[in-house]
Design an enzyme around this catalytic site. Structure first.
Site, PDB file in Angstrom:
ATOM      1  N   LEU A 121       0.813  -1.214   0.000  1.00  0.00           N
ATOM      2  CA  LEU A 121       0.000   0.000   0.000  1.00  0.00           C
ATOM      3  C   LEU A 121       0.849   1.269   0.000  1.00  0.00           C
ATOM      4  CD1 LEU A 121      -2.797   1.250   0.072  1.00  0.00           C
ATOM      5  CD2 LEU A 121      -2.784   1.004   2.563  1.00  0.00           C
ATOM      6  N   HIS A 122       0.578   2.142  -0.984  1.00  0.00           N
ATOM      7  CA  HIS A 122       1.306   3.402  -1.084  1.00  0.00           C
ATOM      8  C   HIS A 122       0.538   4.385  -1.951  1.00  0.00           C
ATOM      9  CE1 HIS A 122       2.439   1.288  -4.796  1.00  0.00           C
ATOM     10  NE2 HIS A 122       2.793   2.461  -5.304  1.00  0.00           N
ATOM     11  N   LEU A 123       0.891   5.653  -1.791  1.00  0.00           N
ATOM     12  CA  LEU A 123       0.394   6.756  -2.605  1.00  0.00           C
ATOM     13  C   LEU A 123       1.579   7.442  -3.262  1.00  0.00           C
ATOM     14  CD1 LEU A 123      -1.976   8.377   0.063  1.00  0.00           C
ATOM     15  CD2 LEU A 123      -2.691   6.855  -1.782  1.00  0.00           C
TER      16      LEU A 123
END
Length: 341
Positions: free
Chosen positions: A179-181
């Site tokens: 999970l990352h932005l």
């Protein structure tokens, strides 16, 4: 050990109409990013003067940039086939990066190291970073409320009027399943910051962007008190899209409020055709940053010749069939209705 920046709600900046570009938060990000450059942590030499131009013959004013190194030297994306894919600790993930790649954490007093800001070692632009929430939880690339809150805090911590946070689902050009932005500064105003959208669901104040065939749900946030409520609405939609194996992208920008004269954060959630096994197209590839109005290109010939009509033609290739789009919109209306029961 990396540095810490305490999130300050009293300094939250919603404005895209300002000449101020940098504050203490931005200065820390830039200094730490420059430090990573001197340590040779990137896969190629970043061009601070890369050619870009604006497609100004239409109403989108798309920014296009020549960036062949991004395509030629970045880590090969994993070939995902499904939006829902379990986390695999044997594949590359953010628990395997060097400590030097961590720039700093965006903290409150209770949660040191919960929200990590790290380099993107194959950046689209200078100071392109990744936002990694709770990395030790080994969460797959499916949005969570906490992840969205991280993105919102990142945007309002910056003074920059054209800062963007984005998310790509698997099969929506996410290159890894942890999970990352994405977070980056853009050189000009994006069309998303001022484009008019139509009201879609009154009670939740949800809008629809239907300027072209590939559509997006849109929310606005006018103050910090709305962060968690809107994050929950966004997650209702992205959870649904994930469960239905529908690729999607999200972007957060500063912009005009749809419903008042104040500035607001705008959150866009596109639903689109899946890209299976990381297929890349010769001309335009649309992930969150590209959908937002900034298109890096690999080839100089395409950079010189691309028009807005040509870009729109490529954009419409990722649209879902009309009946599928209609079903998604009906389902999302039902989901939002149930939020008020």
């Amino acid at each position: 050990m990396w540095k810490h920046f305490k999130f300050d709600p009293t300094s939250a900046n919603f404005s895209y109409r300002t000449d101020e570009k940098f504050n203490e938060f931005d200065t820390l990000l830039r200094c730490e990013w420059d430090r990573a450059v001197t340590q040779g942590l990137f896969t190629f030499q970043i061009d601070h003067h890369a050619k870009y131009r604006i497609l100004d013959k239409g109403n989108l004013n798309y920014i296009i940039q020549l960036n062949p190194s991004r395509y030629e030297k970045r880590r090969t994306p994993y070939p995902f086939e499904n939006v829902n894919t379990p986390f695999d600790k044997n594949k590359f993930n953010f628990n395997k990066i060097k400590n030097e790649e961590i720039l700093f954490s965006l903290d409150n007093e209770q949660d040191k190291d919960k929200y990590l800001i790290i380099i993107n070692n194959s950046p689209i632009r200078p100071y392109h970073v990744l936002l990694v929430p709770n990395r030790e939880l080994e969460q797959p690339q499916i949005l969570t409320i906490d992840c969205i809150l991280f993105g919102l805090q990142f945007v309002v911590s910056s003074a920059h009027p054209y800062i963007l946070v984005g998310f790509n689902s698997l099969c929506g050009y996410a290159s890894m399943n942890h999970l990352h932005l994405h977070g980056l500064y853009l050189p000009e105003r994006l069309y998303l910051q001022t484009i008019t959208c139509n009201l879609f669901h009154e009670k939740s104040n949800c809008y629809i962007l239907s300027l072209y065939d590939t559509q997006a749900f849109v929310f606005e946030i006018r103050n910090l008190n709305e962060f968690e409520k809107i994050a929950r609405y966004v997650c209702k939609i992205t959870d649904y899209l994930s469960l239905q194996n529908i690729a999607h992208n999200m972007a957060i920008v500063k912009g005009e409020s749809f419903s008042s004269s104040t500035d607001a954060l705008r959150i866009f959630i596109w639903f689109r055709q899946s890209v299976v096994n990381g297929t890349m197209f010769e001309r335009c590839n649309f992930a969150c940053i590209e959908l937002s109005g900034f298109m890096p290109l690999q080839y100089e010939e395409i950079f010189n010749e691309l028009t807005e009509s040509g870009l729109r033609e490529d954009l419409n290739k990722i649209v879902l069939p009309t009946d599928v789009q209609q079903r998604i919109k009906e389902d999302v209306k039902h989901l939002l209705d149930n939020s008020f029961l």
